[in-house]
Write a protein that holds these residues in place. Structure first.
Motif, short mmCIF file in Angstrom:
data_model
loop_
_atom_site.label_atom_id
_atom_site.label_comp_id
_atom_site.label_asym_id
_atom_site.label_seq_id
_atom_site.Cartn_x
_atom_site.Cartn_y
_atom_site.Cartn_z
N CYS A 284 32.66 45.73 52.57
CA CYS A 284 33.57 44.56 52.61
C CYS A 284 32.80 43.25 52.49
O CYS A 284 33.22 42.34 51.77
CB CYS A 284 34.39 44.59 53.90
SG CYS A 284 35.60 45.92 53.97
N CYS A 287 31.67 42.68 48.88
CA CYS A 287 32.80 42.26 48.04
C CYS A 287 33.15 40.80 48.31
O CYS A 287 33.39 40.01 47.38
CB CYS A 287 34.01 43.15 48.28
SG CYS A 287 33.83 44.86 47.69
N CYS A 288 33.18 40.44 49.60
CA CYS A 288 33.53 39.06 49.97
C CYS A 288 32.48 38.07 49.47
O CYS A 288 32.82 37.03 48.88
CB CYS A 288 33.67 38.95 51.48
SG CYS A 288 35.11 39.79 52.17
N SER A 291 32.52 37.72 45.65
CA SER A 291 33.74 37.02 45.21
C SER A 291 33.65 35.52 45.47
O SER A 291 33.98 34.71 44.60
CB SER A 291 34.97 37.60 45.93
OG SER A 291 35.17 38.96 45.60
N THR A 321 40.39 39.19 49.85
CA THR A 321 39.45 40.25 49.47
C THR A 321 39.55 41.42 50.43
O THR A 321 39.57 42.59 50.04
CB THR A 321 38.02 39.72 49.43
OG1 THR A 321 37.95 38.58 48.57
CG2 THR A 321 37.05 40.78 48.93
N LEU A 322 39.62 41.09 51.72
CA LEU A 322 39.74 42.14 52.73
C LEU A 322 41.03 42.93 52.59
O LEU A 322 41.05 44.14 52.85
CB LEU A 322 39.67 41.51 54.12
CG LEU A 322 38.31 41.59 54.82
CD1 LEU A 322 37.95 43.03 55.12
CD2 LEU A 322 37.22 40.96 53.97
N ILE A 324 42.61 43.82 49.93
CA ILE A 324 42.40 44.85 48.91
C ILE A 324 41.45 45.93 49.42
O ILE A 324 41.71 47.13 49.31
CB ILE A 324 41.86 44.24 47.61
CG1 ILE A 324 42.88 43.25 47.01
CG2 ILE A 324 41.52 45.32 46.60
CD1 ILE A 324 42.38 42.52 45.79
N ALA A 325 40.33 45.49 50.00
CA ALA A 325 39.31 46.45 50.44
C ALA A 325 39.84 47.39 51.52
O ALA A 325 39.55 48.60 51.49
CB ALA A 325 38.09 45.69 50.96
N THR A 395 38.50 37.86 42.84
CA THR A 395 38.50 38.85 43.91
C THR A 395 38.95 40.22 43.41
O THR A 395 38.34 41.25 43.74
CB THR A 395 39.43 38.39 45.05
OG1 THR A 395 38.77 37.35 45.78
CG2 THR A 395 39.76 39.52 46.00
N THR A 399 36.25 43.27 43.49
CA THR A 399 36.51 44.32 44.49
C THR A 399 36.75 45.67 43.84
O THR A 399 36.22 46.70 44.30
CB THR A 399 37.69 43.93 45.38
OG1 THR A 399 37.47 42.63 45.94
CG2 THR A 399 37.87 44.93 46.52
N PHE A 403 33.56 47.95 44.96
CA PHE A 403 33.92 48.92 45.99
C PHE A 403 33.54 50.35 45.59
O PHE A 403 32.82 51.04 46.33
CB PHE A 403 35.41 48.82 46.33
CG PHE A 403 35.87 49.83 47.34
CD1 PHE A 403 35.83 49.54 48.69
CD2 PHE A 403 36.34 51.08 46.94
CE1 PHE A 403 36.25 50.48 49.63
CE2 PHE A 403 36.75 52.02 47.87
CZ PHE A 403 36.71 51.72 49.22
#
Length: 789
Positions: A284, A287-288, A291, A321-322, A324-325, A395, A399, A403
Motif C-alpha cells: 500500500c 502504491c501511495c 502515485s 489509492t488505499l 483500490i488497494a 492512482t 495501483t 500491486f
C-alpha cells in the motif's frame, strides 16, 4: 477474463514504474503553492476584470499594516513616539520598502497656524518636522475625517504603521497591457489574437510573480522578526492582503506535509490492525508513494498549483489509492483462503479478473465526481477538479500495475483469516435487512425527509476571518484590525462624475452627491472606515476655520497643493483622467449577523437614490468579488450535481446494461447527498468554496462501494436473495468496512487543520462516507432483493 503474470514481468513493471517515478519526481521541484487571496476568487470573469481595471486607474499601493497597541504607556506619549520612530527606522531599512506612514510623518494641516489649505505643502506639517507634543497630536486626531480609524482607532489606544513598497515596473506594465486587452474586448469574447497576446503576457508575468511572492514571504518573516523585539512593550498585529496570502501559503504547506504524514501513519496502523501482515503495508505504501510523486510531478510539469482549496489533495489521493488497494487485498486473501494450492501468480490473476471491472468503473465514477467540478465558473474549484481527476487517473494506473507486481515478487503469503466476529456481524446484518425490508425503507425515508427539510436552511454566508481557526495568527490579526482600525474587507464604490465647467475640478452638485452617498453608506451596520473626496472637504472645512470651501476654492487648493500631499490625500479617491471618484470602504467582517448580500443590495439602493437609476457607477474590490463567488455557489452546486447524476446513470447503464439496475445503484448515492446537505443545514454550516465540493466528491468516492457491492451480489444472485446478500456482505461488505474505516480516519485527520473549510471538508466527507456504507449495506440490498431478484 484471464491474465497471465510472471516474476520476470513483475520485475519489468517495477523497474518501469521506478523509472517513471524518478523522471516525474524530478519535476516535483516545479510544483508551486499559490495561496494569495485572489486564489479564493474567480479570475477571468467580468467582475474580476472590472476590479483589475479599477486598480489600474486608482493604483492602490502595495502595503503591509502593523497595528501597535502599547501595553504600559499611553499611545500619545514621548516614550511611545520614540519606540515608533525606532520601529519605523528598522522597517525602512528593508530593501523594497519605499516609506513607512505613521502618526509621526503624516501631515496635520489643522495644527499649522495661520496657513490656509491652498498654502500648504508637505513640509513642516508632521510630528517629526514640527515637533508637536503628543497631546496636541491626540487632540488633532480626535474625530479626524481622514486619519481616525486609519492610523489611529477612535479610542486612541491603537496606531497603525503602513509599510509601503516599491512597485515592480515590469509587472505593472504587463498588468496594464492585460487591462488594455480586456478593455478592447469589451463584453464580447476575446479574439484569437487577443488570446495569444494574453497567454504571452501571462508567460512573462509568471517568473516575475514567482520571484515577487518569494520576496514577499521573506519580507513578512523579516517584519515579524523586527516587531518581535517590541512585543514586550506592545501588542503588535500584522495585516494586509499579502500577509493573508503568506498565512494561507503556510497553512497549505502545513496541510500538505502534516496531513499527508498523518494519513500515512493512520493508514499504517489500520492496515496492521486489519491485516496483521507487514507485506500489505509495504504494498500500500509503495502504491501511495508512487502515485503521489507522479501526480505532483505532473502538476509541476503542467503548471497546476496547489491553493487553499486544493491543499488536501495529497490526503485525498492517499485515501483513494488505499480504497483500490484494500479491495484488491481482501479479494486476494479471500481467494488464498479458499484454495491454498494456487500459486501466487494464479491468485494475482484471479484477483484482477474478479476486481478489474468494478475497480475501473468505480474509479471512472470517482473521476466523474471530480470532473463535475469543471462546470463551475469558480476558478479555484475548477483547478481542484482538474487536479483530482488527474490524481485519480494516476492512482488507477499505478495501483493496478504495481500491486500485482509487488505481490508476485514477495511470494505466496499463505492462508489468511479475517476476524470472524466481523463476518458474523455482516452476515447477521444481511439476514436482518432482507427480513425487515419495510422497516429499513421506513427508517431511511424518515431520515431522508428530515435531511431534505433541513436543506431550506442551507446558507452561503461566510467571511475570510471565519476561514481561519480562532487560535491562529491569521484569525487574531484579522479580528484585531477589523475591530480596531475600521474594518478588514475592502469595498469600493466608483462613480462616474462630470467634469467641472471651465477650470473647475468638480461641480458643487458632484460634491453634494458624494456627501449624500457617503452619509447613506455610513448608517449601515458593518460599515467601517470610509475614505473619499468627502473626507478631504471635511478636512478643508477644519483648516478653513469651520467654513466650507466653494468649488472654486476647492479647485484652487487642489491645483496649488504640494504634489506629494495631494497624492497622499486625494490620489486614490479621484482620477481626473478617467472622470471617476472612489469611495473606499472597509467592511467590519466580524459584525454579528452581517448579511453581505443584503448589505450590497442596500448600498446599490443608496447610490441610485442619490444619482438616479441611470447613474454610472461600479461596486468592486474584494468584498464584491467574494460575495459574487458565494452567490455562484448554489448554481455551481446544482450544475455539478446534475452532471454527476446523469454521468453516473450513464456509467451504471454501461456497466450493468440495465436501466433498472442503474437507477438502483444511483439511489444510495442520492441519499448520501441528502445527508451531506442536511447535516450542513441542521448544524448551521455554510456553503463555501470547500464545502461545495463535498457532494460531488463524496458521490464519486462513495459510488465505489455501490459498484463493488452490486457486482458481487449479481454474481451470487443464483443462490437466492438472502444467500446472495450474506455472501456479498461477508466478502465485498468486509472490504467496504475496511475501506470506510481507513477513508473516514484519513479524512478526520483534517479536523486539525488551521484552515476551517479544510476541517469541515474532512468532517463532512467522513459523514458522507459513513452514510454511504450504511446505505449500501441496508438500502441497496433491499432494492436488489426486491427489484433485481
Amino acid at each position: 477474463m484471464s491474465l497471465r503474470f510472471s516474476r520476470r514481468g513483475a520485475w519489468l513493471v517495477v523497474l518501469m514504474l521506478v523509472a517513471v517515478t524518478a523522471v516525474l519526481g524530478y519535476q516535483v521541484r516545479h510544483f508551486e503553492i499559490d495561496a494569495s487571496a485572489d486564489t479564493l476568487l474567480t479570475r477571468d470573469n467580468a467582475k474580476y476584470i472590472e476590479y483589475t481595471q479599477l486598480r489600474q486607474v486608482f493604483a492602490p499601493e502595495e502595503f503591509i499594516l502593523v497595528a501597535y497597541r502599547p501595553k504600559e504607556e499611553p499611545l500619545f506619549s514621548a516614550q511611545t513616539f520614540e519606540r515608533l520612530r525606532s520601529l519605523r527606522g528598522e522597517l525602512m531599512a528593508l530593501d523594497r520598502v519605499r516609506t513607512v506612514r505613521s502618526i509621526l510623518d503624516v501631515p496635520f494641516p489643522t495644527l499649522a497656524d495661520g496657513r490656509s489649505l491652498r498654502d500648504l505643502d508637505a513640509d513642516g506639517l508632521t510630528v517629526d518636522d514640527a515637533g508637536w507634543a503628543p497631546s496636541a497630536v491626540a487632540a488633532a486626531l480626535e474625530g479626524h475625517p481622514i486619519y481616525e480609524n486609519l492610523i489611529v482607532d477612535d479610542d486612541q489606544t491603537v496606531t497603525a504603521l503602513q509599510i509601503l513598497f516599491e512597485t515592480d515596473e515590469a509587472l505593472e506594465t504587463l498588468e496594464a497591457d492585460k487591462v488594455r486587452i480586456r478593455r478592447e474586448a469589451g463584453d464580447g469574447p476575446l479574439t484569437a489574437e487577443q488570446e495569444v497576446e494574453l497567454a504571452a503576457i501571462d508567460e512573462q508575468m509568471a517568473p516575475i510573480e514567482k520571484r515577487l511572492t518569494g520576496k514577499r514571504g521573506e519580507e513578512i518573516e523579516s517584519i515579524r522578526d523586527i516587531v518581535a523585539d517590541y512585543e514586550g512593550e506592545a501588542d503588535i498585529y500584522l495585516g494586509g492582503v499579502h500577509v493573508l496570502g503568506q498565512q494561507l501559503i503556510d497553512i497549505v504547506q502545513s496541510d500538505l506535509v502534516v496531513f499527508g504524514g498523518t494519513v500515512l501513519l493512520l493508514i499504517a496502523l489500520l492496515l496492521l490492525l486489519l491485516f496483521r501482515d507487514l507485506r500489505w503495508i509495504a504494498v500500500c505504501f509503495a502504491c501511495c508513494l508512487a502515485s503521489i510523486v507522479c501526480t505532483i510531478g505532473m502538476f509541476g510539469t503542467f503548471g497546476l498549483k496547489a491553493t487553499a482549496i486544493s491543499a488536501n489533495f495529497i490526503a485525498l489521493q492517499l485515501i483513494l489509492t488505499l480504497a483500490i488497494a484494500v479491495h484488491l487485498i481482501v479479494q486476494f486473501r479471500e481467494l488464498a483462503r479458499a484454495d491454498t494450492d494456487r500459486t501466487v501468480e494464479q491468485l494475482v490473476s484471479d484477483t484482477l479478473a474478479a476486481k478489474a471491472a468494478p475497480i475501473l468503473y468505480s474509479a471512472g465514477s470517482t473521476i466523474i465526481g471530480f470532473a463535475a467540478l469543471l462546470v463551475s465558473d469558480i476558478q479555484p474549484v475548477i483547478s481542484f477538479g482538474w487536479m483530482m481527476s488527474i490524481a485519480m487517473a494516476v492512482t488507477l494506473a499505478i495501483t493496478l500495475s504495481l500491486f500485482p507486481a509487488m505481490v508476485i515478487l514477495m511470494g505466496h503469503p499463505g492462508a489468511a483469516r479475517e476476524p470472524d466476529w466481523i463476518r458474523r456481524m455482516l452476515a447477521a446484518l444481511g439476514r436482518w435487512v432482507v427480513a425487515r425490508r419495510v422497516v429499513v425503507v421506513a427508517c431511511v425515508s424518515a431520515f431522508a425527509a428530515f435531511c431534505i427539510v433541513g436543506l431550506f436552511g442551507l446558507d452561503v454566508e461566510n467571511s475570510f476571518i471565519d476561514y481561519f481557526a480562532m487560535d491562529t495568527d491569521a484569525h487574531r490579526e484579522l479580528t484585531f484590525i477589523d475591530q480596531n482600525l475600521g474594518g478588514s474587507t475592502p469595498l469600493d464604490i466608483v462613480i462616474d462624475v462630470p467634469a467641472g465647467e471651465g477650470d473647475l475640478l468638480l461641480t458643487a452638485n458632484t460634491f453634494t452627491d458624494l456627501q449624500k452617498i457617503q452619509a447613506l453608506v455610513e448608517r449601515h451596520a458593518g460599515i467601517g472606515k470610509i475614505l473619499s473626496l468627502v473626507n478631504f472637504t471635511e478636512l478643508a472645512r477644519e483648516v478653513n476655520d469651520g467654513m466650507p470651501l466653494t468649488e472654486y476654492e476647492m479647485t484652487a487648493a487642489y491645483k496649488l497643493m504640494d504634489a506629494d500631499l495631494r497624492e497622499s490625500l486625494l490620489g486614490s479617491y479621484y482620477s481626473p483622467e478617467s472622470g471617476q471618484a472612489r469611495l473606499s470602504i472597509r467592511v467590519e467582517d466580524t459584525t454579528e449577523g452581517l448579511d453581505r448580500g443584503a448589505l450590497l443590495g442596500k448600498l446599490n439602493e443608496d447610490v441610485r437614490a442619490v444619482l438616479g437609476d441611470g447613474a454610472g457607477y461600479t461596486m468592486s474590490s474584494l468584498f464584491v468579488l467574494y460575495e459574487d463567488v458565494l452567490q455562484k455557489l448554489s448554481r455551481s452546486q446544482v450544475q455539478s450535481l446534475l452532471i454527476v447524476f446523469v454521468a453516473l446513470l450513464v456509467a451504471f447503464l454501461a456497466f450493468f446494461r440495465s436501466l433498472k439496475l442503474a437507477v438502483i445503484a444511483l439511489i444510495p448515492n442520492l441519499l448520501v447527498v441528502a445527508v451531506v446537505f442536511g447535516t450542513m443545514a441542521w448544524f448551521g454550516i455554510a456553503l463555501d468554496l470547500m464545502t461545495m465540493t463535498i457532494a460531488a466528491v463524496a458521490m464519486g468516492i462513495a459510488v465505489d462501494d455501490t459498484v463493488h457491492y452490486m457486482h458481487r451480489y449479481l454474481h451470487e444472485a443464483r443462490a437466492g436473495a438472502e444467500a446472495a446478500v450474506t455472501a456479498t456482505n461477508t466478502s465485498v461488505g468486509l472490504a467496504m468496512c475496511y475501506t470506510t474505516i481507513i477513508l473516514v480516519a484519513g479524512f478526520l485527520a483534517l479536523i486539525f487543520s488551521d484552515f476551517v473549510p479544510t476541517t469541515l471538508f474532512g468532517v463532512l466527507t467522513g459523514v458522507a462516507l459513513t452514510s454511504a456504507l450504511v446505505f449500501d449495506l441496508t438500502v441497496l440490498p433491499v432494492l436488489l432483493t426486491r427489484f433485481a431478484g
